[in-house]
Design a protein around this motif. Sequence first.
Motif, PDB file in Angstrom:
ATOM      1  N   ARG A 223      -6.356  -3.083  -0.160  1.00  0.00           N
ATOM      2  CA  ARG A 223      -6.977  -3.868  -1.219  1.00  0.00           C
ATOM      3  C   ARG A 223      -5.913  -4.494  -2.122  1.00  0.00           C
ATOM      4  O   ARG A 223      -4.808  -3.972  -2.252  1.00  0.00           O
ATOM      5  CB  ARG A 223      -7.912  -3.000  -2.060  1.00  0.00           C
ATOM      6  CG  ARG A 223      -9.163  -2.560  -1.327  1.00  0.00           C
ATOM      7  CD  ARG A 223     -10.109  -3.720  -1.132  1.00  0.00           C
ATOM      8  NE  ARG A 223     -11.283  -3.319  -0.382  1.00  0.00           N
ATOM      9  CZ  ARG A 223     -12.199  -4.183   0.040  1.00  0.00           C
ATOM     10  NH1 ARG A 223     -12.050  -5.461  -0.197  1.00  0.00           N
ATOM     11  NH2 ARG A 223     -13.247  -3.759   0.718  1.00  0.00           N
ATOM     12  N   ARG A 224      -6.276  -5.614  -2.733  1.00  0.00           N
ATOM     13  CA  ARG A 224      -5.376  -6.280  -3.667  1.00  0.00           C
ATOM     14  C   ARG A 224      -6.076  -6.445  -5.008  1.00  0.00           C
ATOM     15  O   ARG A 224      -7.272  -6.290  -5.124  1.00  0.00           O
ATOM     16  CB  ARG A 224      -4.945  -7.637  -3.111  1.00  0.00           C
ATOM     17  CG  ARG A 224      -4.152  -7.521  -1.815  1.00  0.00           C
ATOM     18  CD  ARG A 224      -3.634  -8.851  -1.351  1.00  0.00           C
ATOM     19  NE  ARG A 224      -2.857  -8.718  -0.131  1.00  0.00           N
ATOM     20  CZ  ARG A 224      -2.183  -9.710   0.451  1.00  0.00           C
ATOM     21  NH1 ARG A 224      -2.213 -10.918  -0.092  1.00  0.00           N
ATOM     22  NH2 ARG A 224      -1.500  -9.501   1.555  1.00  0.00           N
ATOM     23  N   GLY A 225      -5.284  -6.779  -6.021  1.00  0.00           N
ATOM     24  CA  GLY A 225      -5.828  -6.963  -7.354  1.00  0.00           C
ATOM     25  C   GLY A 225      -5.187  -6.013  -8.346  1.00  0.00           C
ATOM     26  O   GLY A 225      -4.390  -5.140  -7.996  1.00  0.00           O
ATOM     27  N   TRP A 226      -5.552  -6.196  -9.615  1.00  0.00           N
ATOM     28  CA  TRP A 226      -4.949  -5.422 -10.699  1.00  0.00           C
ATOM     29  C   TRP A 226      -5.195  -3.933 -10.541  1.00  0.00           C
ATOM     30  O   TRP A 226      -4.297  -3.117 -10.792  1.00  0.00           O
ATOM     31  CB  TRP A 226      -5.522  -5.931 -12.014  1.00  0.00           C
ATOM     32  CG  TRP A 226      -4.888  -5.397 -13.246  1.00  0.00           C
ATOM     33  CD1 TRP A 226      -3.655  -5.701 -13.747  1.00  0.00           C
ATOM     34  CD2 TRP A 226      -5.470  -4.472 -14.181  1.00  0.00           C
ATOM     35  NE1 TRP A 226      -3.442  -5.027 -14.934  1.00  0.00           N
ATOM     36  CE2 TRP A 226      -4.541  -4.266 -15.225  1.00  0.00           C
ATOM     37  CE3 TRP A 226      -6.697  -3.808 -14.242  1.00  0.00           C
ATOM     38  CZ2 TRP A 226      -4.790  -3.428 -16.299  1.00  0.00           C
ATOM     39  CZ3 TRP A 226      -6.944  -2.968 -15.320  1.00  0.00           C
ATOM     40  CH2 TRP A 226      -6.002  -2.782 -16.328  1.00  0.00           C
ATOM     41  N   LEU A 227      -6.390  -3.546 -10.115  1.00  0.00           N
ATOM     42  CA  LEU A 227      -6.692  -2.128  -9.931  1.00  0.00           C
ATOM     43  C   LEU A 227      -5.818  -1.530  -8.830  1.00  0.00           C
ATOM     44  O   LEU A 227      -5.330  -0.407  -8.950  1.00  0.00           O
ATOM     45  CB  LEU A 227      -8.167  -1.927  -9.605  1.00  0.00           C
ATOM     46  CG  LEU A 227      -9.153  -2.295 -10.720  1.00  0.00           C
ATOM     47  CD1 LEU A 227     -10.585  -2.195 -10.226  1.00  0.00           C
ATOM     48  CD2 LEU A 227      -8.950  -1.395 -11.928  1.00  0.00           C
ATOM     49  N   ALA A 228      -5.629  -2.289  -7.760  1.00  0.00           N
ATOM     50  CA  ALA A 228      -4.744  -1.824  -6.688  1.00  0.00           C
ATOM     51  C   ALA A 228      -3.312  -1.716  -7.195  1.00  0.00           C
ATOM     52  O   ALA A 228      -2.567  -0.799  -6.810  1.00  0.00           O
ATOM     53  CB  ALA A 228      -4.819  -2.766  -5.493  1.00  0.00           C
ATOM     54  N   GLY A 229      -2.908  -2.641  -8.066  1.00  0.00           N
ATOM     55  CA  GLY A 229      -1.573  -2.573  -8.643  1.00  0.00           C
ATOM     56  C   GLY A 229      -1.384  -1.331  -9.493  1.00  0.00           C
ATOM     57  O   GLY A 229      -0.347  -0.657  -9.416  1.00  0.00           O
ATOM     58  N   LEU A 230      -2.390  -0.993 -10.306  1.00  0.00           N
ATOM     59  CA  LEU A 230      -2.301   0.222 -11.119  1.00  0.00           C
ATOM     60  C   LEU A 230      -2.188   1.467 -10.251  1.00  0.00           C
ATOM     61  O   LEU A 230      -1.499   2.427 -10.606  1.00  0.00           O
ATOM     62  CB  LEU A 230      -3.530   0.347 -12.022  1.00  0.00           C
ATOM     63  CG  LEU A 230      -3.614  -0.542 -13.259  1.00  0.00           C
ATOM     64  CD1 LEU A 230      -4.856  -0.185 -14.063  1.00  0.00           C
ATOM     65  CD2 LEU A 230      -2.375  -0.399 -14.129  1.00  0.00           C
ATOM     66  N   ALA A 231      -2.894   1.455  -9.112  1.00  0.00           N
ATOM     67  CA  ALA A 231      -2.909   2.626  -8.244  1.00  0.00           C
ATOM     68  C   ALA A 231      -1.633   2.763  -7.423  1.00  0.00           C
ATOM     69  O   ALA A 231      -1.329   3.852  -6.926  1.00  0.00           O
ATOM     70  CB  ALA A 231      -4.120   2.562  -7.309  1.00  0.00           C
ATOM     71  N   ASP A 232      -0.877   1.691  -7.292  1.00  0.00           N
ATOM     72  CA  ASP A 232       0.365   1.726  -6.500  1.00  0.00           C
ATOM     73  C   ASP A 232       1.475   2.403  -7.302  1.00  0.00           C
ATOM     74  O   ASP A 232       1.664   2.095  -8.481  1.00  0.00           O
ATOM     75  CB  ASP A 232       0.769   0.298  -6.137  1.00  0.00           C
ATOM     76  CG  ASP A 232       2.026   0.261  -5.297  1.00  0.00           C
ATOM     77  OD1 ASP A 232       1.918   0.382  -4.066  1.00  0.00           O
ATOM     78  OD2 ASP A 232       3.125   0.121  -5.894  1.00  0.00           O
ATOM     79  N   PRO A 233       2.230   3.318  -6.714  1.00  0.00           N
ATOM     80  CA  PRO A 233       3.234   4.052  -7.494  1.00  0.00           C
ATOM     81  C   PRO A 233       4.324   3.173  -8.093  1.00  0.00           C
ATOM     82  O   PRO A 233       4.795   3.438  -9.205  1.00  0.00           O
ATOM     83  CB  PRO A 233       3.813   5.057  -6.488  1.00  0.00           C
ATOM     84  CG  PRO A 233       3.449   4.517  -5.136  1.00  0.00           C
ATOM     85  CD  PRO A 233       2.160   3.798  -5.326  1.00  0.00           C
TER      86      PRO A 233
END
Length: 352
Positions: A223-233
């Motif tokens: 998945r992509r997007g801001w939420l995915a960015g927050l979840a990425d270490p």
Amino acid sequence: MDILSDVLRVVRLSGAIHFCAEFTEPWAILTSPPEMLTVRLVPGAEAVIPFHIATGGRCWLSWGKVEPIGIEAGDVLVFARGAQHVLASGPGVTPVPIKDIYRPVPEQITVLRHGGGGEESHFVCGFLHSDQRFGPLLDAMPALACVRVRDGTIRLETFTDTGRYAEPIVLEQDPQWWTASIDHLVGETAKPGPGNRAVLARLSELLFTEVVRWLLTSVGEGRRGWLAGLADPHVGRALNLLHAEPARAWTVAELARQAGLSRAALAKHFVELVGETPMQYLAGWRMHLARRELRDSTLGLAEIGARVGYESEAAFSRAFRRLVGAPPASWRQANLLSASAHRVDEPAGHSA
């Protein structure tokens, strides 16, 4: 750094209940298009997120190319970008635009009755609104998030405009607190009293925030997007650094060093997930902070600019005009006048 709380604080998220629906078969309602929601519900707001709580009966939800979705009592529907949709007792019923039957009294919860006198369906309908639209969050959310309690578990179902966003997720939480919160909110709509609007606003915000937290913890691989960015270490670490010190003269190289990646790797991965470069994201967030200060404080432009990372008033003004579309002084004056007009001349009615 709690980025989600930081964002919701800066954009000033708030909630409200505007009507309780009592529909009788046959019935079908068409909601207003998203571009009309702020005009009709909260003039001056930049984002409106409608939600429905089904409190009795059954119905069908449809919009875009999505197959009709069955809705039952207890289901909660959140439309992150306000997608226009139809709620109906069954197929083949011509929907009535909500604006044709709904004329609420401002600051009050309207009881809306409609239909042919058959089996009843009940809803509590509300919305969340914010002074500023934080695109990275709202654009990363599915068009519809549907929370259901089934067989003693909480299920989160998500949809795009064309179909399922992801497979339903069973949340590993006791559903009692969720159902108790929903019951509390519904109860407040029926028994208005001192502090009623404040309680409803806070409960609405709580439920929305919890949905976002569930989405954040269940972001699927790929998945992509801001939420995915927050979840990425790594990208999440970079986002935390930018929010913790937005006025700092960050470089991608320094962000990458602290995030544990090479400069090229962070730059590529950040764009893949968040949709813009780290410096573009930082500039956008600085403008959100600046707009809050312009609206809420009497600080001068130079001081506001310094607080959000600009060395001079001229540099701040250039950046603000480029990203917001108006000089900061003009934007401040226009928003002060707009806020004053809304306080003096409240709209006579609005629609969902």
